[in-house]
Write an enzyme that holds these catalytic residues in place. Structure first.
Site, short mmCIF file in Angstrom:
data_model
loop_
_atom_site.label_atom_id
_atom_site.label_comp_id
_atom_site.label_asym_id
_atom_site.label_seq_id
_atom_site.Cartn_x
_atom_site.Cartn_y
_atom_site.Cartn_z
N ASP A 165 0.82 -1.21 0.00
CA ASP A 165 0.00 0.00 0.00
C ASP A 165 0.86 1.27 0.00
O ASP A 165 0.55 2.24 -0.70
CB ASP A 165 -0.94 0.00 1.21
CG ASP A 165 -1.89 -1.20 1.19
OD1 ASP A 165 -2.31 -1.59 0.08
OD2 ASP A 165 -2.20 -1.74 2.27
N HIS A 209 -5.91 -3.64 4.82
CA HIS A 209 -5.32 -3.96 3.52
C HIS A 209 -6.39 -4.40 2.53
O HIS A 209 -6.27 -5.43 1.87
CB HIS A 209 -4.26 -5.05 3.69
CG HIS A 209 -3.52 -5.39 2.42
ND1 HIS A 209 -2.80 -4.46 1.70
CD2 HIS A 209 -3.43 -6.56 1.72
CE1 HIS A 209 -2.27 -5.04 0.64
NE2 HIS A 209 -2.65 -6.31 0.62
#
Length: 340
Positions: free
Chosen positions: A173, A200
């Site tokens: 990310d 996530h």
């Protein structure tokens, strides 16, 4: 309490031993998959890895034979897909990385993967709890927001849970965020330090551009959405042939390297990770991704979210709603389907 102290003390002894020997065994569970193969290659090229153990339900020895020809000093062993092979792959491991599971296809969310991947992760976590309970466990298998709690519950059931050694890999990310920002600003991605917190998947991924060199980007809804749903971009582009494998392998290798660097004595190693965190426990959320300082015993320090602007505050509110459900889903799965 005594069991927890024993596990902690054993972890300290193991960290000292690994540091003193400067030797590190890393085990990859799911080594023949789309993430597992490039991840295994990257780990073979890491000088901090001295022993690489590769396991999968099929193809592990073949991948090991291939990777073993790379001319770095570490040894590589592939293990047969048997309970004995899995136990041997895990025994003595310092770091266990789990990319095992089925990939996403177009139209699938990470939650769609749950029913299949939950059982896989539960069983691999059970094997790790029995064969290397003191190892650092890095979870890549999706949905991470649920699979990390699954691992925690399995380890708790066996009395060997150490929250400092369980990590959900969210490195991708921040990798994506820095890359996407660099494309907009015309900068080098390595100079873009973007904090990403939450979880996530989708709206649980919260980039905090207000804390970067480009606070104006927090109002860029298109960019925020791209960071949150970057995985969908890859799934669509691969047209049913897979999900983010190469970039995820790079992220997993980076997180593994960070854990090893800290275990071998390097100070100030900071990476993001989805961990057992106190930040939102008062709201019933036991796991949360934020910056984490690593040390010889795993998690050394958990950084707070810090100041956010009004747009990011709304993103966090949406994140927490979904995250709480995702975590509960993992916990409930193990309660209803305990590892045998």
């Amino acid at each position: 309490m005594f069991a927890a102290r024993a596990v902690f003390a054993a972890g300290q002894r193991r960290a000292f031993s690994a540091s003193a020997r400067n030797l590190s065994k890393v085990t990859v569970l799911g080594a023949a998959g789309g993430i597992g193969q490039p991840l295994s290659l990257l780990l073979k090229m890491n000088p901090r890895v001295t022993e690489l153990a590769l396991y999968d339900i099929r193809g592990g020895p073949g991948v090991a034979a291939d990777v073993s020809h790379v001319n770095t000093k570490s040894t590589v062993t592939g293990y047969e897909p048997t309970p004995e092979g899995l136990a041997s792959a895990l025994k003595g491991s310092d770091v266990v990385v789990i990319p095992a599971g089925v990939p996403r296809k177009p139209g699938m969310t990470r939650d769609d993967l749950f029913n299949t991947n939950a059982s896989i992760v539960r069983d691999l976590a059970k094997a790790a709890a029995e064969s290397c309970p003191e190892a650092n466990l890095l979870i890549i298998a999706n949905p991470v927001n649920s699979t990390v709690p699954i691992c925690a519950e399995v380890f708790k059931a066996r009395g060997v849970y150490n929250p400092k050694r369980l990590f959900g890999v969210t490195t991708l990310d921040v990798v994506r965020a820095s890359r996407f920002v660099s494309e907009i600003k015309g900068t080098d991605p390595k100079d873009e330090n973007i904090t990403v917190v939450g979880g996530h998947s989708g709206v649980t991924i919260v980039p905090l551009f207000s804390q970067s060199k480009h606070p104006d980007l927090s109002s860029n809804d298109k960019l925020v959405n791209r960071v949150q749903f970057g995985g969908d971009e890859v799934v669509k582009a691969k047209d049913g042939a897979g999900s983010a494998t190469l970039s995820m392998a790079m992220a997993g290798a980076r997180m593994t390297d960070a854990v090893l660097r800290a275990a071998q004595g390097e100070k100030g190693v900071v990476e993001p990770s989805f961990i057992d965190s106190p930040l939102y426990k008062d709201q019933g959320i036991d796991f949360f991704a934020s910056k984490v300082e690593l040390g010889p015993n795993g998690v050394e320090k958990i950084f707070p979210v810090g100041d956010v602007d009004a747009a990011e505050e709304k993103l966090l509110e949406a994140c927490l709603v979904d995250l709480k459900k995702n975590i509960a889903k993992g916990v409930s799965f193990v309660a209803a389907n305990p590892a045998k």
